[in-house]
Scaffold this motif. Structure first.
Motif, PDB file in Angstrom:
ATOM      1  N   ALA A 313       0.798  -1.217  -0.114  1.00  0.00           N
ATOM      2  CA  ALA A 313      -0.063   0.028  -0.051  1.00  0.00           C
ATOM      3  C   ALA A 313       1.065   1.209   0.007  1.00  0.00           C
ATOM      4  O   ALA A 313       0.425   2.239  -0.826  1.00  0.00           O
ATOM      5  CB  ALA A 313      -0.821  -0.056   1.277  1.00  0.00           C
ATOM      6  N   ALA A 314       1.868   1.206   0.687  1.00  0.00           N
ATOM      7  CA  ALA A 314       2.850   2.437   0.840  1.00  0.00           C
ATOM      8  C   ALA A 314       3.406   2.792  -0.537  1.00  0.00           C
ATOM      9  O   ALA A 314       3.595   3.702  -0.825  1.00  0.00           O
ATOM     10  CB  ALA A 314       3.925   2.266   1.912  1.00  0.00           C
ATOM     11  N   ILE A 315       3.860   1.581  -1.271  1.00  0.00           N
ATOM     12  CA  ILE A 315       4.719   1.768  -2.412  1.00  0.00           C
ATOM     13  C   ILE A 315       3.509   2.526  -3.667  1.00  0.00           C
ATOM     14  O   ILE A 315       4.138   3.325  -4.194  1.00  0.00           O
ATOM     15  CB  ILE A 315       5.201   0.493  -2.944  1.00  0.00           C
ATOM     16  N   HIS A 316       2.465   1.746  -3.673  1.00  0.00           N
ATOM     17  CA  HIS A 316       1.419   2.372  -4.794  1.00  0.00           C
ATOM     18  C   HIS A 316       0.980   3.734  -4.490  1.00  0.00           C
ATOM     19  O   HIS A 316       0.632   4.464  -5.164  1.00  0.00           O
ATOM     20  CB  HIS A 316       0.304   1.467  -4.844  1.00  0.00           C
ATOM     21  N   PHE A 317       0.723   4.078  -3.064  1.00  0.00           N
ATOM     22  CA  PHE A 317       0.510   5.484  -2.598  1.00  0.00           C
ATOM     23  C   PHE A 317       1.481   6.371  -3.150  1.00  0.00           C
ATOM     24  O   PHE A 317       1.126   7.288  -3.439  1.00  0.00           O
ATOM     25  CB  PHE A 317       0.225   5.370  -1.070  1.00  0.00           C
ATOM     26  N   SER A 318       2.888   5.943  -2.720  1.00  0.00           N
ATOM     27  CA  SER A 318       3.975   6.924  -3.241  1.00  0.00           C
ATOM     28  C   SER A 318       4.008   7.264  -4.563  1.00  0.00           C
ATOM     29  O   SER A 318       4.188   8.302  -5.236  1.00  0.00           O
ATOM     30  CB  SER A 318       5.132   6.201  -2.818  1.00  0.00           C
TER      31      SER A 318
END
Length: 443
Positions: A313-318
């Motif tokens: 989730a953190a990678i896609h959000f970034s």
């Protein structure tokens, strides 16, 4: 299954070859609508009647038929074969998920490990091989079409409308108009069809039947339920609130895959670099997804699945935050590959952990669980394809953020419920032990 996936990965990436007639978009839209309908009814019935192995073999034949339909690509060949492919795709994926989950649990019993750890590892290995199909499929198409003449210079006016600013109202891309010769198309399709036929033969001859394996292990086959019960099992599983909460995960998986294969390749890569770069960018994505799938399958028993979901989730959000203000141009070539690689790192989480999660949580209802998973994923594809032709890319990115947030909230709630249920069971066991000890003391 790798070679069948190789067919679809390459043909999906090259669907823009027919974009002048609107045939490419119509074919993919029809395909995913067919997957959606197929997911509702077919997987549990076919798996119960034919077994996992022969469901996989029969479904793979649909991929070869779709490849054959591309030899004479028009509305009368691609639309019917895309429907057939969609009908076969849902049973194929449900049978694959059921097969890996069952085999993983059997192996866990043999070696004395937790079932969820072995199942995670099996899905990691599977998706390493499966996602490598994107590498081979796109490499084949890039090498074959690499014989085409290079594109002309990209106008500055076109670059101004690339990226999140693309609202389908800017100047048409001039760097994707070189259509390959019919000979090159036939060469590509011949390779894909040959791979598909070889894959069917390998699976039919060498894949061990799950039913035979269960018999050899001394497992009793459950009595098959009535046809009407099997038909409705996909929908009956929605009575489990955990499934309702988890459905946002496959929904997001469909949204994010469509964004990469549709919006990123068109509004970022093709617009700023040219269509001949699409295959190489997708190779980077597929390679990263394949390697990370293996990695996540191995480390999940140490990190737990929650940490991997948080990472994804953190990678896609970034990435989405970067996509929104980014103005792509030809001087930023490495950035295109870095972003596709990062997207692949996160995609590996959704592919491996989603499948393992559904297999572990719904172990007693694997067939309808995986059918619902692919129903949700196909729904995401259909919705995303539905709005792809009239929404700005920036709006699509905000939609991705919203669905990602819902998926994480739903997943987090399920993890909380699982921990709470486990605590209750542990508390009950401790209470029983205390009562037994007390009775022994009195005696």
């Amino acid at each position: 299954m790798l070679m069948s996936a190789c067919i679809f990965s390459g043909l999906q990436s090259e669907s823009s070859l027919y974009s002048e007639q609107g045939l490419g978009v119509a074919t993919l839209s029809t395909l995913y609508a067919s997957v959606l309908l197929s997911s509702m009814f077919l997987p549990p019935i076919l798996i119960k009647k034919c077994g996992c192995k022969w469901t996989i073999v029969g479904s793979m034949c649909c991929y070869v038929v779709f490849s054959l339909g591309n030899f004479h690509a028009n509305w009368y060949t691609l639309i019917p074969t895309s429907i057939l492919l969609g009908l076969g795709a849902a049973p194929l994926w449900s049978a694959q998920g059921t097969y890996l989950t069952t085999m993983g649990n059997l192996q866990a019993e043999k070696v004395g490990k937790l079932g969820k750890d072995v199942v995670n590892q099996y899905f990691g290995i599977f998706f390493l091989v499966f996602q490598s199909s994107g590498v081979w499929g796109n490499l084949i198409s890039s090498l074959v079409f690499g014989k085409m003449s290079m594109q002309e210079a990209i106008p500055e006016e076109q670059l101004m409308s690339c990226g999140a600013k693309d609202c389908l109202m800017g100047p048409a891309a001039t760097n994707s108009t070189h259509h390959p010769s019919q000979q090159l198309i036939y060469t590509l399709l011949g390779i894909y069809t040959g791979c598909g036929v070889l894959a069917i033969l390998l699976v039919a001859v060498f894949l061990e039947s799950l039913e035979d394996k269960l018999e050899n292990e001394g497992e009793r086959r459950p009595r098959p339920p009535p046809l009407w019960s099997t038909l409705l099992s996909t929908f009956m599983l929605f009575r489990d609130k955990r499934l309702c909460l988890l459905m946002f995960l496959p929904l997001y998986s469909g949204f994010q895959q469509e964004f990469l294969s549709g919006e990123y390749t068109k509004s970022y890569v093709t617009c700023a670099l040219g269509i001949h770069f699409v295959g190489y960018v997708m190779i980077c994505f597929s390679a990263m997804t394949a390697l990370c799938s293996l990695l996540y399958g191995k480390i999940s028993k140490y990190t737990g699945r929650a940490a991997l979901y948080a990472l994804g989730a953190a990678i896609h959000f970034s990435c989405i935050v970067v996509f929104l203000p980014w103005h792509p141009n030809t001087n930023q070539l490495p950035v295109f590959f870095v972003l596709s690689g990062l997207w692949g790192m996160s995609d590996a989480v959704w592919q491996t952990q989603n499948n393992a999660l559904f297999g572990v949580l719904f172990e007693e209802n694997k067939e309808p669980a995986f059918a619902n998973y692919h129903l949700g994923e196909a729904t995401g594809f259909v919705i995303a394809f539905g709005y792809s032709s009239f929404l700005c890319v920036s709006t699509k990115l905000y939609i991705l953020l919203g669905v990602l947030s819902l998926a994480m909230v739903g997943y987090g709630t399920v993890e909380y419920l699982e921990v709470k249920a486990a605590s209750k069971v542990l508390g009950a066991e401790k209470k029983n032990q205390a009562e037994e000890e007390e009775m022994k003391t009195k005696m």
